[in-house]
Motif scaffolding. Structure first.
Motif, PDB file in Angstrom:
ATOM      1  N   ARG A  98       1.059  -1.213   0.194  1.00  0.00           N
ATOM      2  CA  ARG A  98      -0.106  -0.142   0.006  1.00  0.00           C
ATOM      3  C   ARG A  98       0.474   1.518   0.006  1.00  0.00           C
ATOM      4  NH1 ARG A  98      -3.458  -3.416  -0.948  1.00  0.00           N
ATOM      5  NH2 ARG A  98      -4.419  -4.475   0.259  1.00  0.00           N
ATOM      6  N   GLY A  99       2.198   1.204   0.147  1.00  0.00           N
ATOM      7  CA  GLY A  99       3.151   2.277   0.029  1.00  0.00           C
ATOM      8  C   GLY A  99       2.497   3.237   1.429  1.00  0.00           C
ATOM      9  N   PHE A 100       2.769   2.983   2.529  1.00  0.00           N
ATOM     10  CA  PHE A 100       2.106   3.443   3.738  1.00  0.00           C
ATOM     11  C   PHE A 100       3.049   3.547   4.440  1.00  0.00           C
ATOM     12  CE2 PHE A 100       1.660   4.200   7.898  1.00  0.00           C
ATOM     13  CZ  PHE A 100       0.522   5.627   8.185  1.00  0.00           C
ATOM     14  N   ARG A 101       4.269   4.839   4.414  1.00  0.00           N
ATOM     15  CA  ARG A 101       5.196   4.903   5.385  1.00  0.00           C
ATOM     16  C   ARG A 101       5.678   5.849   6.044  1.00  0.00           C
ATOM     17  NH1 ARG A 101       8.619   0.670   4.353  1.00  0.00           N
ATOM     18  NH2 ARG A 101       8.850  -0.230   1.963  1.00  0.00           N
ATOM     19  N   ARG A 102       4.667   6.924   6.301  1.00  0.00           N
ATOM     20  CA  ARG A 102       4.744   7.714   7.630  1.00  0.00           C
ATOM     21  C   ARG A 102       3.122   8.089   7.854  1.00  0.00           C
ATOM     22  NH1 ARG A 102       9.202  12.225   6.657  1.00  0.00           N
ATOM     23  NH2 ARG A 102      10.551  10.262   7.533  1.00  0.00           N
ATOM     24  N   ILE A 140      -6.163   3.648   7.330  1.00  0.00           N
ATOM     25  CA  ILE A 140      -5.571   2.723   6.342  1.00  0.00           C
ATOM     26  C   ILE A 140      -6.139   1.302   6.192  1.00  0.00           C
ATOM     27  CG2 ILE A 140      -3.700   1.902   6.671  1.00  0.00           C
ATOM     28  CD1 ILE A 140      -2.426   4.698   7.353  1.00  0.00           C
ATOM     29  N   CYS A 141      -6.077   1.287   8.016  1.00  0.00           N
ATOM     30  CA  CYS A 141      -6.789  -0.546   8.034  1.00  0.00           C
ATOM     31  C   CYS A 141      -8.786  -1.025   7.358  1.00  0.00           C
ATOM     32  CB  CYS A 141      -7.362  -0.502   9.829  1.00  0.00           C
ATOM     33  SG  CYS A 141      -5.383  -0.460  10.524  1.00  0.00           S
ATOM     34  N   ALA A 142      -8.601   0.481   7.224  1.00  0.00           N
ATOM     35  CA  ALA A 142     -10.197   0.185   6.782  1.00  0.00           C
ATOM     36  C   ALA A 142     -10.321  -0.051   5.219  1.00  0.00           C
ATOM     37  CB  ALA A 142     -11.264   1.145   7.228  1.00  0.00           C
ATOM     38  N   LEU A 193     -11.097  -3.244   3.569  1.00  0.00           N
ATOM     39  CA  LEU A 193     -11.795  -3.178   1.387  1.00  0.00           C
ATOM     40  C   LEU A 193     -11.304  -3.810   0.365  1.00  0.00           C
ATOM     41  CD1 LEU A 193     -13.371   0.770   2.518  1.00  0.00           C
ATOM     42  CD2 LEU A 193     -15.135  -2.382   2.643  1.00  0.00           C
ATOM     43  N   LEU A 194      -9.975  -3.722   0.361  1.00  0.00           N
ATOM     44  CA  LEU A 194      -8.855  -4.063  -0.955  1.00  0.00           C
ATOM     45  C   LEU A 194      -9.154  -4.991  -0.468  1.00  0.00           C
ATOM     46  CD1 LEU A 194      -6.708  -1.222  -0.759  1.00  0.00           C
ATOM     47  CD2 LEU A 194      -8.686  -1.846  -2.984  1.00  0.00           C
ATOM     48  N   LYS A 195      -8.733  -5.945   0.080  1.00  0.00           N
ATOM     49  CA  LYS A 195      -9.224  -7.301   1.165  1.00  0.00           C
ATOM     50  C   LYS A 195      -9.958  -8.281   0.362  1.00  0.00           C
ATOM     51  CE  LYS A 195      -7.334  -9.588   4.314  1.00  0.00           C
ATOM     52  NZ  LYS A 195      -6.675  -9.587   5.223  1.00  0.00           N
ATOM     53  N   LYS A 196     -11.311  -7.408   0.880  1.00  0.00           N
ATOM     54  CA  LYS A 196     -12.420  -8.061   0.533  1.00  0.00           C
ATOM     55  C   LYS A 196     -13.494  -7.218  -0.798  1.00  0.00           C
ATOM     56  CE  LYS A 196     -17.994  -7.568   1.931  1.00  0.00           C
ATOM     57  NZ  LYS A 196     -17.945  -8.557   1.293  1.00  0.00           N
ATOM     58  N   ALA A 197     -12.547  -7.228  -1.663  1.00  0.00           N
ATOM     59  CA  ALA A 197     -12.772  -6.430  -2.887  1.00  0.00           C
ATOM     60  C   ALA A 197     -12.086  -8.169  -4.235  1.00  0.00           C
ATOM     61  CB  ALA A 197     -12.541  -5.308  -3.088  1.00  0.00           C
ATOM     62  N   ALA A 198     -10.547  -8.161  -3.557  1.00  0.00           N
ATOM     63  CA  ALA A 198     -10.119  -9.174  -4.227  1.00  0.00           C
ATOM     64  C   ALA A 198     -10.666 -10.335  -4.192  1.00  0.00           C
ATOM     65  CB  ALA A 198      -8.506  -8.833  -3.696  1.00  0.00           C
ATOM     66  N   LYS A 199     -11.505 -10.667  -2.687  1.00  0.00           N
ATOM     67  CA  LYS A 199     -11.833 -12.494  -2.711  1.00  0.00           C
ATOM     68  C   LYS A 199     -13.381 -12.090  -3.350  1.00  0.00           C
ATOM     69  CE  LYS A 199     -10.010 -13.430   2.070  1.00  0.00           C
ATOM     70  NZ  LYS A 199     -10.541 -13.935   3.375  1.00  0.00           N
ATOM     71  N   ASP A 200     -14.388 -10.645  -3.362  1.00  0.00           N
ATOM     72  CA  ASP A 200     -15.518 -11.008  -3.897  1.00  0.00           C
ATOM     73  C   ASP A 200     -14.608 -11.194  -5.675  1.00  0.00           C
ATOM     74  OD1 ASP A 200     -16.375 -10.521  -2.215  1.00  0.00           O
ATOM     75  OD2 ASP A 200     -17.295  -8.558  -2.055  1.00  0.00           O
ATOM     76  N   LYS A 201     -14.080 -11.022  -6.156  1.00  0.00           N
ATOM     77  CA  LYS A 201     -13.377 -10.581  -7.710  1.00  0.00           C
ATOM     78  C   LYS A 201     -13.684 -12.057  -7.536  1.00  0.00           C
ATOM     79  CE  LYS A 201     -10.731  -8.922 -10.953  1.00  0.00           C
ATOM     80  NZ  LYS A 201      -9.303  -7.832 -11.575  1.00  0.00           N
ATOM     81  N   GLN A 202     -12.637 -12.613  -6.574  1.00  0.00           N
ATOM     82  CA  GLN A 202     -11.861 -14.338  -6.774  1.00  0.00           C
ATOM     83  C   GLN A 202     -13.008 -15.351  -7.313  1.00  0.00           C
ATOM     84  OE1 GLN A 202      -9.275 -15.248  -4.337  1.00  0.00           O
ATOM     85  NE2 GLN A 202      -7.524 -15.646  -4.850  1.00  0.00           N
ATOM     86  N   ARG A 203     -14.081 -15.017  -6.180  1.00  0.00           N
ATOM     87  CA  ARG A 203     -15.421 -15.959  -5.481  1.00  0.00           C
ATOM     88  C   ARG A 203     -16.266 -15.544  -7.189  1.00  0.00           C
ATOM     89  NH1 ARG A 203     -17.052 -13.815   0.030  1.00  0.00           N
ATOM     90  NH2 ARG A 203     -15.539 -15.144   0.487  1.00  0.00           N
ATOM     91  N   ALA A 204     -16.354 -14.448  -7.989  1.00  0.00           N
ATOM     92  CA  ALA A 204     -16.661 -13.744  -8.732  1.00  0.00           C
ATOM     93  C   ALA A 204     -16.473 -14.473 -10.223  1.00  0.00           C
ATOM     94  CB  ALA A 204     -17.088 -12.562  -9.063  1.00  0.00           C
ATOM     95  N   LEU A 205     -14.921 -14.659 -10.665  1.00  0.00           N
ATOM     96  CA  LEU A 205     -15.084 -15.807 -11.911  1.00  0.00           C
ATOM     97  C   LEU A 205     -15.030 -16.936 -11.706  1.00  0.00           C
ATOM     98  CD1 LEU A 205     -10.949 -13.451 -11.298  1.00  0.00           C
ATOM     99  CD2 LEU A 205     -12.846 -13.270 -13.395  1.00  0.00           C
ATOM    100  N   ALA A 206     -14.777 -17.667 -10.232  1.00  0.00           N
ATOM    101  CA  ALA A 206     -15.005 -19.014 -10.050  1.00  0.00           C
ATOM    102  C   ALA A 206     -16.440 -19.436  -9.745  1.00  0.00           C
ATOM    103  CB  ALA A 206     -14.650 -19.527  -8.548  1.00  0.00           C
TER     104      ALA A 206
END
Length: 111
Positions: free
Chosen positions: A71-75, A91-93, A97-110
């Motif tokens: 994510r490039g978060f350094r300071r 930052i945590c949210a 959200l990005l992790k959830k979007a990636a999982k949803d995308k994986q499920r949709a492709l499957a």
């Protein structure tokens, strides 16, 4: 806390490797600190301590690494405890959200 200072540094052949101070080498030793350090070492060396440490490596450390590297978060941009707490929450949210979007995308492709 115990403080020790060497006053015999003038003729010592190791002085340049030991200290650059003109007053000699100063050391501090805390029996309480060393006692606590020994207790922590014993807890970490136990079977339960090793299991917890292995779990911590998989649970927590990777998240901080992902936030820093991926994510490039350094300071923090903001200053103050309250503002940095809010910034860290955002930052945590975003990370979650990005992790959830990636999982949803994986499920949709499957499907």
């Amino acid at each position: 806390m115990h403080h020790y200072q060497c006053h015999e540094c003038g003729g010592c052949p190791f002085r340049s490797a030991c200290t650059t101070s003109k007053y000699g080498r100063t050391m501090q030793w805390s029996p309480v600190y060393h006692e606590q350090k020994q207790k922590v070492r014993e807890r970490l060396e136990s079977e339960e301590g090793q299991a917890r440490y292995r779990q911590r490596q998989t649970d927590v450390e990777s998240v901080f690494g992902q936030i820093k590297q991926n994510r490039g978060f350094r300071r923090f941009v903001l200053r103050g405890l309250q503002k940095t707490s809010i910034e860290w929450g955002l930052i945590c949210a975003a990370h979650n959200l990005l992790k959830k979007a990636a999982k949803d995308k994986q499920r949709a492709l499957a499907v």
